[in-house]
Design an enzyme around this catalytic site. Sequence first.
Site, short mmCIF file in Angstrom:
data_model
loop_
_atom_site.label_atom_id
_atom_site.label_comp_id
_atom_site.label_asym_id
_atom_site.label_seq_id
_atom_site.Cartn_x
_atom_site.Cartn_y
_atom_site.Cartn_z
N THR A 48 40.26 6.24 98.69
CA THR A 48 41.40 6.57 99.54
C THR A 48 41.39 5.78 100.84
O THR A 48 42.44 5.49 101.42
CB THR A 48 41.41 8.08 99.86
OG1 THR A 48 41.31 8.80 98.63
CG2 THR A 48 42.67 8.50 100.59
N TYR A 137 28.64 8.12 93.07
CA TYR A 137 30.09 8.33 93.07
C TYR A 137 30.61 7.97 91.69
O TYR A 137 30.62 6.80 91.31
CB TYR A 137 30.72 7.47 94.17
CG TYR A 137 32.24 7.56 94.32
CD1 TYR A 137 33.01 8.50 93.63
CD2 TYR A 137 32.91 6.68 95.17
CE1 TYR A 137 34.38 8.56 93.77
CE2 TYR A 137 34.29 6.73 95.33
CZ TYR A 137 35.02 7.67 94.62
OH TYR A 137 36.38 7.73 94.76
N LYS A 166 29.27 12.72 93.82
CA LYS A 166 30.70 13.01 93.98
C LYS A 166 31.35 12.63 92.66
O LYS A 166 31.37 11.46 92.28
CB LYS A 166 31.29 12.18 95.12
CG LYS A 166 32.82 12.30 95.23
CD LYS A 166 33.36 11.30 96.24
CE LYS A 166 34.87 11.45 96.43
NZ LYS A 166 35.69 10.93 95.33
#
Length: 301
Positions: A48, A137, A166
């Site tokens: 993001t 991640y 994550k």
Amino acid sequence: MKRLSGVTVAALTPLSKDGTLVDNQAIKEYVDFLVEKGVHGIFVLGTTGEGLLLTLEERKKALESFVKAVQKRVTLIAHCGALRVEEVSELLVHAKAVGADGAAIVSPFYYKYRPQEIVEFFLQTSKRVDGLPIYLYNIPGLTGNWITPKIAEEIHKRNPNFVGIKDSSGDLLHILSLINDSPADFDVVVGCDRAFLTVLQMGAKGCVSGPAAVFPEFFVKLYTQFTSGDIAGAKETQKKLTKLSLALGDGASIPMLKMALSWRGVKTGSCRSPLRFLEKDEAEKFKDSLTKVLTEVGLSF
């Protein structure tokens, strides 16, 4: 050692009006906005945050600006993922040196890697840092490579600095496996807004969300309700959160997130090319539909 829990936002990165420069001055205003909304952590320069579209020097300077703005008020995790081992290593060393609370590394991408190659990638990139909490991640929809529970366990076993993962796979069975099959000291945080309450009940420590970087309110409310035992209230909040997340494109569109944040009065600038804002008519339709949803759930810009 600070660890991720509760509501961590996948922060946007303020840029100039043409998207060619990072607006380091605007980062403080944005961080203050997030902290005042009650978030528990900020995950910077990830998907993001357009991190992979920025140069290494831009990423370093932006991280320094985020660290300075946060002032240890919440947990700050620096995404240091890159295609080359040397670049990841360089970013990790910098993140530790400037005071980030921890780091995250996206799985190697573009090429198809075997499990042992993925393990070695993470171990090689982290050789130059010690004592820095690092999160794996997993976002296979973009990388093409999965971090399985077995891979995560081996990495953690060989380097305990890897304290968690994550997961943005959206696969609840995979998330459940990560939670149930990982060591007790290995944390799972999830980037799946529509399942936030569900994954908390499954044992996840919290979320890392793009839409929460624009509208943190329901995420913070849901987590507070969950931790206080108000599950019925959390279920109602989840319904509103889901509506809002869907109205924001489920967090998949950085231009939409940035435009919505700018409508909240937070300076965002544009996006890094080739990303670009919606055309005028598209933007008007998006704003109208988002306004209707905000009215339904009891929020406003």
